[in-house]
Write an enzyme that holds these catalytic residues in place. Structure first.
Site, mmCIF file in Angstrom:
data_model
loop_
_atom_site.group_PDB
_atom_site.id
_atom_site.type_symbol
_atom_site.label_atom_id
_atom_site.label_comp_id
_atom_site.label_asym_id
_atom_site.label_seq_id
_atom_site.Cartn_x
_atom_site.Cartn_y
_atom_site.Cartn_z
ATOM 1 C CG HIS A 247 46.488 -33.872 103.380
ATOM 2 N ND1 HIS A 247 46.952 -32.938 104.264
ATOM 3 C CD2 HIS A 247 45.151 -33.862 103.504
ATOM 4 C CE1 HIS A 247 45.930 -32.378 104.896
ATOM 5 N NE2 HIS A 247 44.821 -32.933 104.446
HETATM 6 N N1 UDP Z 1 39.312 -30.635 98.410
HETATM 7 C C1 UDP Z 1 39.230 -30.193 97.095
HETATM 8 N N2 UDP Z 1 39.871 -30.916 96.117
HETATM 9 C C2 UDP Z 1 40.566 -32.064 96.391
HETATM 10 C C3 UDP Z 1 40.618 -32.508 97.747
HETATM 11 C C4 UDP Z 1 39.993 -31.754 98.730
HETATM 12 O O1 UDP Z 1 38.593 -29.193 96.805
HETATM 13 O O2 UDP Z 1 41.127 -32.668 95.466
HETATM 14 C C5 UDP Z 1 38.658 -29.836 99.476
HETATM 15 C C6 UDP Z 1 37.807 -30.627 100.440
HETATM 16 O O3 UDP Z 1 36.559 -30.904 100.012
HETATM 17 C C7 UDP Z 1 37.782 -29.751 101.653
HETATM 18 C C8 UDP Z 1 39.176 -29.183 101.649
HETATM 19 O O4 UDP Z 1 39.655 -29.293 100.308
HETATM 20 O O5 UDP Z 1 36.821 -28.749 101.514
HETATM 21 C C9 UDP Z 1 40.001 -29.967 102.653
HETATM 22 O O6 UDP Z 1 41.276 -29.729 102.498
HETATM 23 P P1 UDP Z 1 42.413 -30.695 103.063
HETATM 24 O O7 UDP Z 1 41.945 -32.091 103.118
HETATM 25 O O8 UDP Z 1 43.613 -30.350 102.278
HETATM 26 O O9 UDP Z 1 42.640 -30.097 104.517
HETATM 27 P P2 UDP Z 1 42.123 -30.491 105.957
HETATM 28 O O10 UDP Z 1 40.632 -30.318 105.968
HETATM 29 O O11 UDP Z 1 42.566 -31.873 106.245
HETATM 30 O O12 UDP Z 1 42.793 -29.480 106.837
#
Ligand code: UDP
Length: 349
Positions: free
Chosen positions: A198
């Protein structure tokens, strides 16, 4: 203060610890993520209380969104006069709440302070640096974060190494993950991999997105890939042929428990997420990070993460390597399920 999916996962243990010590923290949801599958599901599954206010800000360009977030948060903070404001991670809601709290002279605490990719082309890096410079208390997840903060002139007395609240949530739910149900739902019998993408540099940049889809095509020839697609990348990835990849099972974003169940039994994870690099390290699942840098180097040095960039052939050959010889990682210090308790205790003091 929460706004986006990862904030909810990081905030839940702190809110819980504060409530169990008799406090009733106000929970502000900015509505930066508003889709049910990125927001409401997480409130339900993580047992977060209903937010005291939902500002309903929604998506827009960075400037417009940050401005709208600041206007909404300023109104709420002026009225509620909180004793302190706690912000999480590195999203635009984090930055907006930090700016508003600092200008209203409300003590500000940042959970997950001091992480640095040293890549200012990432919006998250700008949010981290600015939030840290105006925060009073810095709660860190790994030892190198304090070094970054000190190098940037932050007073050492306000830096507290507490561990990782996102991992608290995983530790709390790990025993309850229903792997059989997740496998059954997606018809997965043997080995499988999981992918998420993303970051703007991967899904908005068409050359990068095309290269990553090529990599997924190669890897899915070896092992089926389940890909819960984040709404921000979906149109671009679909226009480049995501749905034509026969070995890739595309799903909507999954709820926390379904996603963790799926990831916990995967042979391989391919991602550009920050949080997932950490979660795979704790689950002991090999992770290939489809980026040139990471703000979470401890997952490389201690965990199961490998930084692989965007070259399809390199991603494919590294995937083959880790599938045949999975890295054995260790769990970083204080990623023990009690970081939220430490944050709450320090906030009380
Ligand atoms: N996550 C979730 N469902 C999904 C994809 C990710 O619950 O379909 C969870 C993932 O395990 C983690 C969090 O969302 O705990 C991460 O979010 P994201 O990747 O959007 O944000 P980032 O960590 O890159 O800021």
């Amino acid at each position: 203060m929460v706004g986006a999916r990862p904030n909810l996962i990081k905030a839940a243990p702190v809110v819980r610890a504060l409530r169990s010590s008799g406090e009733r923290p106000l929970l502000v949801h900015t509505g930066q993520h508003y889709e049910r599958e990125l927001s409401e599901v997480f409130f339900e599954q993580l047992g977060l209380p209903e937010p005291d206010v939902n500002l309903g800000v929604g998506s827009a360009s960075h400037g417009r969104q940050t401005a709208a977030l600041m206007v909404g948060l300023e109104g709420f903070f002026v009225e509620a006069r909180p004793r302190s404001v706690v912000v999480y991670g590195d999203v635009n809601s984090t930055l907006a709440a930090a700016l508003v709290a600092a200008k209203l002279h409300i003590p500000l605490a940042h959970v997950e302070a001091g992480l640095r990719s040293f890549d200012r082309s990432m919006p998250e890096e700008i949010n981290r640096v600015v939030t840290d410079v105006i925060s009073d208390r810095h709660f860190t997840t790994s030892p190198e974060a304090a070094e970054h903060l000190v190098q940037e002139g932050i007073a050492v007395e306000g830096i507290h190494f507490v561990g990782n609240t996102m991992i608290d949530t995983l530790v709390r739910f790990r025993e309850r993950l229903d792997v059989d149900e997740a496998r059954h739902r997606y018809g997965l019998e043997g080995d499988y991999a999981v992918c998420t993408l993303h970051r703007p540099a991967n899904v908005d940049d068409r050359d990068s997105a095309a290269a990553l889809l090529k990599a997924l095509g190669l890897v899915s020839g070896e092992i089926p890939i389940v890909f819960p697609v984040h709404p921000r990348g979906r149109p671009s990835l679909e226009s480049l042929g995501l749905l034509d990849l026969s070995g890739v099972l595309v799903t909507p974003p999954l709820g926390y428990l379904e996603f963790m169940a799926l990831m916990s039994d995967a042979r391989l994870v391919l991602t550009d997420s920050g949080g997932i690099q950490e979660e795979t390290t704790v689950l002991g699942v090999p992770c290939l990070t489809l980026r040139d840098n990471t703000e979470r180097p401890i997952t490389l040095t201690m965990g199961t993460n490998r930084l692989v960039g965007r070259d399809p052939d390199f991603i494919y050959s590294t995937a083959l390597e880790v599938l045949s010889d999975p890295p054995r990682g260790r769990i970083p210090p204080l990623w023990d399920g009690h970081a939220g308790d430490r944050v709450a205790e320090i906030l009380h003091s």
